[in-house]
Design a protein around this motif. Sequence first.
Motif, PDB file in Angstrom:
ATOM      1  N   PHE A 153       0.837  -1.204   0.000  1.00  0.00           N
ATOM      2  CA  PHE A 153       0.000   0.000   0.000  1.00  0.00           C
ATOM      3  C   PHE A 153       0.870   1.253   0.000  1.00  0.00           C
ATOM      4  N   HIS A 154       1.863   1.274   0.890  1.00  0.00           N
ATOM      5  CA  HIS A 154       2.730   2.458   0.997  1.00  0.00           C
ATOM      6  C   HIS A 154       3.631   2.605  -0.221  1.00  0.00           C
ATOM      7  N   ASP A 155       4.139   1.511  -0.745  1.00  0.00           N
ATOM      8  CA  ASP A 155       5.010   1.607  -1.916  1.00  0.00           C
ATOM      9  C   ASP A 155       4.265   2.172  -3.115  1.00  0.00           C
ATOM     10  N   THR A 156       3.005   1.789  -3.268  1.00  0.00           N
ATOM     11  CA  THR A 156       2.209   2.299  -4.386  1.00  0.00           C
ATOM     12  C   THR A 156       1.972   3.798  -4.238  1.00  0.00           C
ATOM     13  N   LEU A 157       1.669   4.237  -3.032  1.00  0.00           N
ATOM     14  CA  LEU A 157       1.473   5.666  -2.800  1.00  0.00           C
ATOM     15  C   LEU A 157       2.783   6.434  -2.932  1.00  0.00           C
ATOM     16  N   ARG A 158       3.877   5.811  -2.520  1.00  0.00           N
ATOM     17  CA  ARG A 158       5.173   6.474  -2.639  1.00  0.00           C
ATOM     18  C   ARG A 158       5.495   6.775  -4.106  1.00  0.00           C
ATOM     19  N   ARG A 159       5.263   5.803  -4.981  1.00  0.00           N
ATOM     20  CA  ARG A 159       5.543   6.013  -6.399  1.00  0.00           C
ATOM     21  C   ARG A 159       4.683   7.137  -6.961  1.00  0.00           C
ATOM     22  N   ALA A 160       3.430   7.204  -6.563  1.00  0.00           N
ATOM     23  CA  ALA A 160       2.551   8.275  -7.032  1.00  0.00           C
ATOM     24  C   ALA A 160       3.060   9.637  -6.570  1.00  0.00           C
ATOM     25  N   ASP A 162       6.236  10.415  -5.580  1.00  0.00           N
ATOM     26  CA  ASP A 162       7.580  10.725  -6.065  1.00  0.00           C
ATOM     27  C   ASP A 162       7.577  11.354  -7.454  1.00  0.00           C
ATOM     28  N   ALA A 163       6.572  11.031  -8.255  1.00  0.00           N
ATOM     29  CA  ALA A 163       6.499  11.585  -9.604  1.00  0.00           C
ATOM     30  C   ALA A 163       6.156  13.078  -9.608  1.00  0.00           C
ATOM     31  N   HIS A 164       5.767  13.613  -8.448  1.00  0.00           N
ATOM     32  CA  HIS A 164       5.314  15.009  -8.401  1.00  0.00           C
ATOM     33  C   HIS A 164       6.080  15.875  -7.407  1.00  0.00           C
ATOM     34  N   GLY A 165       6.795  15.264  -6.506  1.00  0.00           N
ATOM     35  CA  GLY A 165       7.582  16.044  -5.551  1.00  0.00           C
ATOM     36  C   GLY A 165       8.501  15.129  -4.783  1.00  0.00           C
ATOM     37  N   ALA A 166       9.769  15.453  -4.747  1.00  0.00           N
ATOM     38  CA  ALA A 166      10.754  14.575  -4.117  1.00  0.00           C
ATOM     39  C   ALA A 166      10.472  14.367  -2.634  1.00  0.00           C
ATOM     40  N   ASP A 167       9.853  15.354  -1.994  1.00  0.00           N
ATOM     41  CA  ASP A 167       9.582  15.234  -0.565  1.00  0.00           C
ATOM     42  C   ASP A 167       8.114  14.949  -0.260  1.00  0.00           C
ATOM     43  N   TYR A 168       7.286  14.782  -1.299  1.00  0.00           N
ATOM     44  CA  TYR A 168       5.845  14.650  -1.069  1.00  0.00           C
ATOM     45  C   TYR A 168       5.501  13.438  -0.219  1.00  0.00           C
ATOM     46  N   TYR A 169       6.087  12.269  -0.535  1.00  0.00           N
ATOM     47  CA  TYR A 169       5.701  11.078   0.225  1.00  0.00           C
ATOM     48  C   TYR A 169       6.062  11.236   1.701  1.00  0.00           C
ATOM     49  N   ASP A 170       7.267  11.630   1.988  1.00  0.00           N
ATOM     50  CA  ASP A 170       7.687  11.752   3.387  1.00  0.00           C
ATOM     51  C   ASP A 170       6.830  12.781   4.119  1.00  0.00           C
ATOM     52  N   ARG A 171       6.569  13.920   3.472  1.00  0.00           N
ATOM     53  CA  ARG A 171       5.750  14.961   4.101  1.00  0.00           C
ATOM     54  C   ARG A 171       4.335  14.483   4.364  1.00  0.00           C
ATOM     55  N   GLY A 193      -0.873   5.984   5.543  1.00  0.00           N
ATOM     56  CA  GLY A 193      -0.914   6.194   4.110  1.00  0.00           C
ATOM     57  C   GLY A 193      -0.364   7.575   3.842  1.00  0.00           C
ATOM     58  N   VAL A 194      -1.118   8.388   3.110  1.00  0.00           N
ATOM     59  CA  VAL A 194      -0.734   9.783   2.906  1.00  0.00           C
ATOM     60  C   VAL A 194      -1.958  10.670   3.134  1.00  0.00           C
ATOM     61  N   PHE A 195      -1.709  11.890   3.552  1.00  0.00           N
ATOM     62  CA  PHE A 195      -2.763  12.881   3.750  1.00  0.00           C
ATOM     63  C   PHE A 195      -2.186  14.248   3.437  1.00  0.00           C
ATOM     64  N   PHE A 196      -2.943  15.059   2.702  1.00  0.00           N
ATOM     65  CA  PHE A 196      -2.526  16.442   2.447  1.00  0.00           C
ATOM     66  C   PHE A 196      -3.762  17.328   2.404  1.00  0.00           C
ATOM     67  N   ALA A 209      -2.662  17.701 -10.952  1.00  0.00           N
ATOM     68  CA  ALA A 209      -2.026  16.478 -11.446  1.00  0.00           C
ATOM     69  C   ALA A 209      -1.606  15.586 -10.280  1.00  0.00           C
ATOM     70  N   PHE A 210      -1.073  16.168  -9.220  1.00  0.00           N
ATOM     71  CA  PHE A 210      -0.706  15.374  -8.057  1.00  0.00           C
ATOM     72  C   PHE A 210      -1.939  14.774  -7.399  1.00  0.00           C
ATOM     73  N   THR A 211      -2.982  15.570  -7.253  1.00  0.00           N
ATOM     74  CA  THR A 211      -4.216  15.066  -6.649  1.00  0.00           C
ATOM     75  C   THR A 211      -4.767  13.896  -7.456  1.00  0.00           C
ATOM     76  N   LYS A 212      -4.726  14.015  -8.775  1.00  0.00           N
ATOM     77  CA  LYS A 212      -5.172  12.907  -9.621  1.00  0.00           C
ATOM     78  C   LYS A 212      -4.290  11.682  -9.427  1.00  0.00           C
ATOM     79  N   ALA A 213      -2.986  11.881  -9.269  1.00  0.00           N
ATOM     80  CA  ALA A 213      -2.075  10.746  -9.085  1.00  0.00           C
ATOM     81  C   ALA A 213      -2.420   9.972  -7.824  1.00  0.00           C
ATOM     82  N   VAL A 214      -2.770  10.682  -6.766  1.00  0.00           N
ATOM     83  CA  VAL A 214      -3.172  10.005  -5.530  1.00  0.00           C
ATOM     84  C   VAL A 214      -4.451   9.206  -5.754  1.00  0.00           C
ATOM     85  N   GLY A 215      -5.412   9.809  -6.448  1.00  0.00           N
ATOM     86  CA  GLY A 215      -6.651   9.095  -6.738  1.00  0.00           C
ATOM     87  C   GLY A 215      -6.437   7.883  -7.619  1.00  0.00           C
ATOM     88  N   GLU A 216      -5.586   8.024  -8.626  1.00  0.00           N
ATOM     89  CA  GLU A 216      -5.320   6.915  -9.560  1.00  0.00           C
ATOM     90  C   GLU A 216      -4.547   5.788  -8.879  1.00  0.00           C
TER      91      GLU A 216
END
Length: 284
Positions: A153-160, A162-171, A193-196, A209-216
């Motif tokens: 679950f986390h690896d899939t969200l991490r890839r989504a 990482d494609a939009h911000g180098a620090d997005y997953y960790d943040r 998981g992730v929350f923003f 585009a990032f929001t769509k990546a999380v949804g996809e």
Amino acid sequence: MDEQRHIAASWFRDLRDRITAAFEGLEDKGPDGAAPGRFEVTPTERAEDGGGGIMSVMRGGRVFEKVGVNWSEVHGTLSPGAQAAMAARGVPGMDADPRFWASGISLVAHMQNPHAPAVHMNTRMFWTPGAWWFGGGADLNPCIEYAEDTAHFHDTLRRACDAHGADYYDRFKAWADEYFFIPHRGRARGVGGVFFDDLNTGDWSADFAFTKAVGEAFLPAFLPLAELRMARDWGDADKDAQLIHRGLYAEYNLVYDRGTKFGLETGHNADAVLMSLPPLAKWV
């Protein structure tokens, strides 16, 4: 901004359509013994101002005990309480103008098999005369945790991310860990998981585009886990653990969840707002 709002609302609705179709497809492959579940679809309207949405709920299926996948597009005037809360968060112009528009998708799934994890996902866009922003995320809520499920679950969200911000997953993982925490229980409600929220970098297209990546990323993150666990043998002790864990989920959503508070404060359909609650839960 009218065009961007239309684009966002249309995409959220399309995502709802694709997820409900995928879930009904999973029901067709579920364990024998009951008819495959199907969504009951109900239009919703706000009690005041304008807009509404689609409430889609499936109950008593082969795989899903209860799952809701809701879409909404609403607009109007914020209540004094909601206006004050947003002003306190620093939303530009909120002190002077309480008008708003919002659209998004909200999903919560409670599973028949205790080995299959419950899950939550939502993505949304919010607009006021002084600002716009995106928010959302996804988090996994197993009552019986499997380390490999959590990792997938986390690896899939991490890839989504990482494609939009180098620090997005960790943040946004850290934000999820903080946000989906139940203070009065001293524990998280799941494995995160992730929350923003309040995402506005000044580039609407990039943020959307990032929001769509999380949804996809949601279906690839969750469907393999549900399919893997949906037919596993379980006993009374497993079901008891599931019901107790659902009590945690209910407590969080009724006491702390921003979306629940906002939906009820702005007069949206109460059944749609509270569809996240489990069908059965237990406290000890």
